[in-house]
Scaffold this motif. Structure first.
Motif, PDB file in Angstrom:
ATOM      1  N   UNK A  99       0.819  -1.217   0.000  1.00  0.00           N
ATOM      2  CA  UNK A  99       0.000   0.000   0.000  1.00  0.00           C
ATOM      3  C   UNK A  99       0.857   1.273   0.000  1.00  0.00           C
ATOM      4  N   UNK A 100       2.177   1.114   0.196  1.00  0.00           N
ATOM      5  CA  UNK A 100       3.063   2.276   0.104  1.00  0.00           C
ATOM      6  C   UNK A 100       3.376   2.647  -1.345  1.00  0.00           C
ATOM      7  N   UNK A 104       3.693   9.284  -3.577  1.00  0.00           N
ATOM      8  CA  UNK A 104       4.648   9.902  -2.648  1.00  0.00           C
ATOM      9  C   UNK A 104       5.953   9.123  -2.523  1.00  0.00           C
ATOM     10  N   UNK A 105       5.917   7.853  -2.889  1.00  0.00           N
ATOM     11  CA  UNK A 105       7.055   6.985  -2.583  1.00  0.00           C
ATOM     12  C   UNK A 105       8.346   7.456  -3.251  1.00  0.00           C
ATOM     13  N   UNK A 108      10.008   9.938  -1.119  1.00  0.00           N
ATOM     14  CA  UNK A 108      10.444   9.327   0.140  1.00  0.00           C
ATOM     15  C   UNK A 108      11.707   8.487  -0.062  1.00  0.00           C
ATOM     16  N   UNK A 111      14.624  10.676  -0.417  1.00  0.00           N
ATOM     17  CA  UNK A 111      14.997  11.189   0.907  1.00  0.00           C
ATOM     18  C   UNK A 111      15.773  10.127   1.694  1.00  0.00           C
ATOM     19  N   UNK A 112      15.271   8.926   1.663  1.00  0.00           N
ATOM     20  CA  UNK A 112      15.879   7.831   2.442  1.00  0.00           C
ATOM     21  C   UNK A 112      17.235   7.421   1.880  1.00  0.00           C
TER      22      UNK A 112
ATOM     23  N   UNK B  47      12.830  16.862   4.715  1.00  0.00           N
ATOM     24  CA  UNK B  47      13.363  15.504   4.506  1.00  0.00           C
ATOM     25  C   UNK B  47      13.936  14.935   5.806  1.00  0.00           C
ATOM     26  N   UNK B  48      13.838  13.637   5.933  1.00  0.00           N
ATOM     27  CA  UNK B  48      14.373  12.951   7.118  1.00  0.00           C
ATOM     28  C   UNK B  48      15.848  13.297   7.322  1.00  0.00           C
ATOM     29  N   UNK B  49      16.579  13.417   6.224  1.00  0.00           N
ATOM     30  CA  UNK B  49      18.018  13.676   6.331  1.00  0.00           C
ATOM     31  C   UNK B  49      18.309  14.995   7.074  1.00  0.00           C
ATOM     32  N   UNK B  62       6.888   4.619   7.016  1.00  0.00           N
ATOM     33  CA  UNK B  62       6.233   5.636   6.187  1.00  0.00           C
ATOM     34  C   UNK B  62       4.945   6.018   6.906  1.00  0.00           C
ATOM     35  N   UNK B  64       1.545   7.866   6.463  1.00  0.00           N
ATOM     36  CA  UNK B  64       0.648   8.412   5.441  1.00  0.00           C
ATOM     37  C   UNK B  64      -0.322   9.387   6.092  1.00  0.00           C
ATOM     38  N   UNK B  69       2.942  12.084   2.612  1.00  0.00           N
ATOM     39  CA  UNK B  69       3.573  11.037   3.422  1.00  0.00           C
ATOM     40  C   UNK B  69       4.961  11.512   3.824  1.00  0.00           C
ATOM     41  N   UNK B  71       8.740  10.239   6.251  1.00  0.00           N
ATOM     42  CA  UNK B  71       9.460   9.143   6.890  1.00  0.00           C
ATOM     43  C   UNK B  71       9.619   9.414   8.379  1.00  0.00           C
TER      44      UNK B  71
END
Lengths: 373, 248
Positions: A99-100, A104-105, A108, A111-112, B47-49, B62, B64, B69, B71
């Motif tokens: 579901x992710x 938006x992924x 994300x 970013x990760x 951002x998480x960073x 994640x 939502x 969304x 992190x």
């Protein structure tokens, strides 16, 4: 030799022992639950070998992983291994859920900034659609598991992740997870057994192909011994350049209760049901299932092969059967093959007539997965 | 007084950290009570960073939200410090949100418990729960309602911890008969557990250790521990807690 029912019974024993004697170190164990695709789920307590956390991080010293695993217990096992690795190595894990996989992924993941991808082939492929070229270029290792890896899937992943070293792991939840791992010298679907795992072929044919039997420790003193896992393969002779002796070549699912393809599960029981309702012009049938790339998109491909006393039929009848069959056979609990074709997840069903009777190499097998396209 | 000094030291530590998020957000403000609040929108756009204050073995979730969304990273050690569940021998974690389910299962491991994480298919989850003979549950309201036939059909559990952002206690009261102890745990994915209460028609909420709660128009949360992304005067959308006087 152990069958699935024996492993299910072993699972019950492992849980019973756990109740009587709870573990002193809980984090050395995991409760695994199979999907129940082929009957009742198996619930089993299992440990993992001490090298498993190191294998997860890999020689590349990957620090940020993305796990693409559907089953919750397998996902948890993955995170637990990440937690259990050497202290000096930081390992962060993002365990994705289907579901992710929404718009938006992409942001994300950028970013990760993951360095490794690990998971089921079809889930990994679906995740790649949400990965920018920049983020994908930084992936140094990809570990695929769960499904037979087709040439097209591998080439799609290689194209998307140009800098990644490819790895493949042969797993079975009911056998406690990882069974064998591909080294850098092996082609796809070939593996060396992981420590403490022994693999052999039962009743091989002239080509050395037969049922894969697995032996390994499971939980405390309990062992899986010569468990017929339901896959077909052969043992390759000779020493691998990496120094390991034993090499298993996985050839596909046998027996064919089910075949996983393109993230879906093709069930023999359902094909039997529809065949009995829809197929009037046949004496016997086989189903070949594979994956194929169409314009860069991974799709499932199903070929229905029919035998009708050696008769051939018109193309129009084949198309009519394909249409009727596609609308009747359910691939998911709510969606037919025709639905998945419409969504672009599968190619249209192809129907072919065989003039010769199907060989019965393995008793009563009707469903085949094809590793090569 | 000592608490206030610790809090000042904690704020100073965040100010001096390499991560720019709070420093830029706070400007030159140093006093806790005067710090500008931070919101989920701030997490969404950062951002998480830029809001990572430590680098440890961690789980990335994640979160939502209708607005997007983001992190949320939690070190395993910090996960273990949250008060999600109660000690048990065979806990089951069954939550709607899969990221939260994995996190709460890891909470069990951090506490030396071997958890069963519920699969998404209810039938498989309950089948496994029966086989494992679970003795406690970490769940949420919607998952617990789905599990009701299972919990009704077995002997009482030792405990049920119901996690969530909002509760309708009166609708949950009947679950009291299915466990020796049923507690509500107010929690958000990005803040962790905030407050807990025994299940009652009018629960008496208590802030959890290391949490500072401020009752404003909505609930403001501060965690007095350096999390990967610290929670300092975090403006939730949760209503103030009735029984909590808001004192620091």
């Amino acid at each position: 030799m152990m069958e699935r029912s024996d492993v299910a019974a072993l699972g019950e024993r492992s849980l019973a022992e756990l109740i009587v004697a709870p573990p002193e170190e809980a984090r050395l164990y995991i409760i695994r639950v199979t999907s129940g695709t082929t009957g009742a789920p198996i619930v089993i307590a299992t440990g993992y070998d001490s090298a498993a956390p190191l294998r997860l991080a890999g020689d590349e010293r990957v620090e940020r992983m993305v796990a693409c695993i559907g089953s919750m217990s397998a996902r948890l096992a993955n995170v637990l291994l990440a937690r259990s690795g050497p202290h000096e190595r930081v390992l962060q894990t993002l365990a994705l859920d289907p579901q992710d996989l929404v718009g938006d992924l992409e942001g994300l993941l950028a970013d990760y900034h993951p360095e490794g991808l690990h998971g089921f082939c079809s889930f990994v492929v679906r995740t790649l659609a949400y990965m920018s070229k920049e983020a994908a270029a930084d992936i140094r290792v990809v570990k695929l598991t769960g499904e037979l890896l087709s040439e097209s899937t591998e080439s799609l992943i290689r194209g998307c992740l140009p800098a990644a070293r490819h790895n493949q792991i042969y797993i079975a939840a009911e056998a406690g997870g990882s069974l064998a791992e591909r080294c850098a010298y092996l082609p796809r679907n070939c593996f060396h057994p992981t420590p403490e795992v022994s693999l052999e072929i039962h009743n091989p044919d002239a080509d050395g192909i037969g049922d894969i039997l697995v032996s390994k420790p499971l939980f405390r003193s309990m062992r899986i011994d010569r468990y017929r896992i339901g896959d077909v393969g052969k043992i390759r002779q000779g020493t691998c350049p990496c120094g390991k002796e034993a090499t298993l070549e996985l050839l596909g699912r046998k027996g064919s209760d089910y075949v996983k393809v393109a993230g879906a599960i093709i069930r023999r029981e359902e094909f039997d049901r529809v065949a009995s309702l829809v197929l009037r012009h046949m004496d016997d049938y086989r189903v070949e299932v594979s994956e194929t790339l169409e314009k860069g998109v991974l799709k499932g491909k199903v070929v229905l092969k029919l035998y009708w006393g050696g008769r051939s039929v018109t193309l129009a009848l084949c198309e009519e059967i394909a249409k009727e069959f596609s609308h009747a056979v359910f691939i998911t609990p709510t969606q037919t093959l025709a639905d998945l074709v419409e969504q672009g997840l599968f190619l249209p069903l192809k129907v072919e007539y065989s003039l010769e009777q199907f060989l019965e190499k393995h008793k009563n097998i009707k469903l085949f997965s094809l590793p090569q396209l | 007084m000592e608490d206030q000094e610790n809090l000042d030291t904690f704020i100073q530590r965040i100010h001096q950290h390499d991560a720019p998020f709070y420093r830029e957000h706070w400007g030159g403000v140093q006093k806790f009570a005067e710090l500008p609040v931070v919101t989920r929108e701030d997490f969404l756009k950062t951002p998480l960073s830029l809001r990572r204050y430590k680098d440890e073995k961690a789980l990335i979730k994640i979160v939502h939200d209708p607005a997007g969304a983001f992190l949320s990273e939690w070190s395993f050690v910090d996960i273990g410090r949250e008060a999600y569940g109660l000690p048990a021998r065979r806990p089951m974690v069954f939550l709607e949100n899969p990221h939260e389910a994995i996190e709460k299962s890891m909470w069990c491991y951090e506490h030396g418990m071997l958890p069963l994480v519920g699969e998404k298919t209810l039938e498989i989850a309950t089948y496994a729960a029966e086989k494992y003979k679970i003795d406690s549950l970490i769940t949420d309201t919607s998952s617990l309602i789905k599990l009701e036939p299972y919990v009704r059909g077995r002997g009482p559990l030792d405990s049920i911890s119901i996690l969530g952002e909002r509760f309708e206690p009166k609708e949950l009261l009947h679950f009291g008969q299915y466990a020796r102890q049923v507690r509500l745990v107010l929690a958000l994915p990005e803040t962790g557990a905030i407050a807990a209460a025994a299940l009652a028609a009018e629960p008496r909420w208590e802030a959890l250790p290391d949490c500072i709660l401020e009752n404003t128009e909505t609930l403001l949360v501060t965690k007095k521990r350096l999390l990967v992304t610290p929670i300092v005067r975090y403006q939730t959308t949760l209503p103030p807690l009735n029984n909590y006087d808001g004192a620091l």
